[in-house]
Design an enzyme around this catalytic site. Structure first.
Site, PDB file in Angstrom:
ATOM      1  CG  HIS A   1      -0.525   1.083   7.079  1.00  0.00           C
ATOM      2  ND1 HIS A   1       0.122   0.456   8.573  1.00  0.00           N
ATOM      3  CD2 HIS A   1       0.019   1.785   6.429  1.00  0.00           C
ATOM      4  CE1 HIS A   1       2.185   0.703   8.100  1.00  0.00           C
ATOM      5  NE2 HIS A   1       1.609   2.118   6.784  1.00  0.00           N
ATOM      6  CD  GLU A   2      -1.385   2.524   3.089  1.00  0.00           C
ATOM      7  OE1 GLU A   2      -0.772   3.346   2.263  1.00  0.00           O
ATOM      8  OE2 GLU A   2      -0.581   1.550   2.638  1.00  0.00           O
TER       9      GLU A   2
ATOM     10  N   GLY B   1       1.170  -1.008  -0.573  1.00  0.00           N
ATOM     11  CA  GLY B   1      -0.037   0.037   0.356  1.00  0.00           C
ATOM     12  C   GLY B   1       0.596   1.343  -0.250  1.00  0.00           C
TER      13      GLY B   1
ATOM     14  CD  GLN C   1       3.488   5.810   3.171  1.00  0.00           C
ATOM     15  OE1 GLN C   1       2.631   4.963   2.642  1.00  0.00           O
ATOM     16  NE2 GLN C   1       4.193   5.451   3.564  1.00  0.00           N
TER      17      GLN C   1
ATOM     18  CG  HIS D   1       0.106   6.270   6.062  1.00  0.00           C
ATOM     19  ND1 HIS D   1       1.077   7.376   7.030  1.00  0.00           N
ATOM     20  CD2 HIS D   1       0.770   4.979   5.340  1.00  0.00           C
ATOM     21  CE1 HIS D   1       2.073   5.963   6.899  1.00  0.00           C
ATOM     22  NE2 HIS D   1       1.687   5.289   6.411  1.00  0.00           N
TER      23      HIS D   1
ATOM     24  CB  CYS E   1       4.830   2.377   7.743  1.00  0.00           C
ATOM     25  SG  CYS E   1       4.267   3.573   7.188  1.00  0.00           S
ATOM     26  CG  LEU E   2       6.553   0.538   2.461  1.00  0.00           C
ATOM     27  CD1 LEU E   2       5.869   1.129   0.641  1.00  0.00           C
ATOM     28  CD2 LEU E   2       7.501   0.028   2.000  1.00  0.00           C
TER      29      LEU E   2
HETATM   30  O1  K1U Z   1       2.154   2.330   3.753  1.00  0.00           O
HETATM   31  C1  K1U Z   1       2.871   2.017   3.977  1.00  0.00           C
HETATM   32  O2  K1U Z   1       3.750   2.373   4.647  1.00  0.00           O
HETATM   33  C2  K1U Z   1       2.887   0.278   3.280  1.00  0.00           C
HETATM   34  C3  K1U Z   1       2.979  -0.963   3.901  1.00  0.00           C
HETATM   35  C4  K1U Z   1       1.031  -1.145   4.150  1.00  0.00           C
HETATM   36  C5  K1U Z   1       1.366  -2.650   5.516  1.00  0.00           C
HETATM   37  C6  K1U Z   1       2.409  -2.961   5.745  1.00  0.00           C
HETATM   38  C7  K1U Z   1       2.057  -3.972   6.309  1.00  0.00           C
HETATM   39  C8  K1U Z   1       0.607  -3.450   6.969  1.00  0.00           C
HETATM   40  C9  K1U Z   1      -0.373  -2.855   6.701  1.00  0.00           C
HETATM   41  C10 K1U Z   1       0.127  -1.751   6.173  1.00  0.00           C
HETATM   42  C11 K1U Z   1       4.083  -1.800   3.269  1.00  0.00           C
HETATM   43  O3  K1U Z   1       3.688  -2.664   2.215  1.00  0.00           O
HETATM   44  S1  K1U Z   1       5.527  -2.403   4.693  1.00  0.00           S
HETATM   45  C12 K1U Z   1       5.869  -3.967   3.738  1.00  0.00           C
HETATM   46  C13 K1U Z   1       4.985  -4.871   3.994  1.00  0.00           C
HETATM   47  O4  K1U Z   1       5.128  -4.224   5.785  1.00  0.00           O
HETATM   48  C14 K1U Z   1       4.604  -6.260   3.697  1.00  0.00           C
HETATM   49  C15 K1U Z   1       4.804  -6.312   2.365  1.00  0.00           C
HETATM   50  C16 K1U Z   1       4.607  -7.938   1.969  1.00  0.00           C
HETATM   51  C17 K1U Z   1       3.154  -8.884   2.493  1.00  0.00           C
HETATM   52  C18 K1U Z   1       3.184  -8.538   3.894  1.00  0.00           C
HETATM   53  C19 K1U Z   1       3.550  -6.898   4.844  1.00  0.00           C
HETATM   54 ZN    ZN Z   2       2.477   3.395   6.733  1.00  0.00          ZN
END
Ligand code: K1U
Ligand code: ZN
Length: 174
Positions: free
Chosen positions: A136-137, A45, A50, A140, A94-95
């Site tokens: 989560h999004e 996401g 961001q 943000h 979170c990225l």
């Molecule tokens: O918004 C963001 O920072 C993106 C974030 C979203 C997210 C991750 C985990 C749980 C809820 C929301 C990411 O994508 S971080 C990457 C990550 O943790 C992930 C990647 C692939 C599968 C599962 C998690």
């Molecule tokens: Zn995030």
């Protein structure tokens, strides 16, 4: 040039975003570039603030960067918890938050209302990873990070690590 993803403690990550009033070619371009940035960073996401744009636009694809089969571009998303489904503990990263993961309590199931880029109404229920990712999004868009949901002690410890990284990156090389 690919979009840069802002990192905590960038203060703009804590500010709320404005509703989208019109789907312009610039908004379509932003959505495409956000999807690109999300896949490059191996995320599921990404929200417009961001990448430094304070508008209520998110992209999600919980099939991940390998599959890329579930991309959703959501404008002005609104979530309503499906209360009788309870809550779940999700392991989140979170990225925009460097090297940190933690468990966060989220609603197990949510109703999503939004628009897509063609002006169609989106109205659906989400559960599992999609539900967690949407919460989560949308956080943000409201200027909230998942680390705003963790305990005070965990947050203080993480903030200490961030301050150390920032000090080290500013120190002149000897
Ligand atoms: O918004 C963001 O920072 C993106 C974030 C979203 C997210 C991750 C985990 C749980 C809820 C929301 C990411 O994508 S971080 C990457 C990550 O943790 C992930 C990647 C692939 C599968 C599962 C998690
Ligand atoms: Zn995030």
């Amino acid at each position: 040039m690919p979009l840069t993803i802002l990192k905590y403690p960038d203060p703009s990550l804590s500010l709320p975003s404005e509703p989208v009033t019109e789907v312009t070619p610039e908004l379509r371009q932003l959505a495409a570039e956000m999807a690109d940035a999300m896949y490059r960073a191996e995320g599921i996401g990404l929200a417009a603030p961001q990448v430094g744009r304070r508008v209520r636009l998110i992209v999600v694809d919980v099939t991940g960067p390998e599959e890329r089969k579930g991309r959703m571009v959501l404008i002005n998303p609104r979530l309503t918890p499906v209360e009788d489904e309870g809550r779940v503990e999700s392991e989140e990263g979170c990225l925009s938050v460097h090297e940190y993961r933690s468990k966060v309590k989220r609603y197990a199931k949510v109703r999503l209302e939004a628009q897509d880029l063609d002006g169609n109404a989106v109205d659906m229920e989400a559960e599992g990873l999609l539900s967690v990712c949407l919460q989560h999004e949308v956080d943000h868009l409201d200027g909230k990070l998942f680390i705003d949901h963790i305990s005070r002690l965990k947050r203080t410890l993480y903030d200490g690590r961030v301050k150390k990284w920032l000090r080290e990156s500013r120190e002149p090389r000897l």
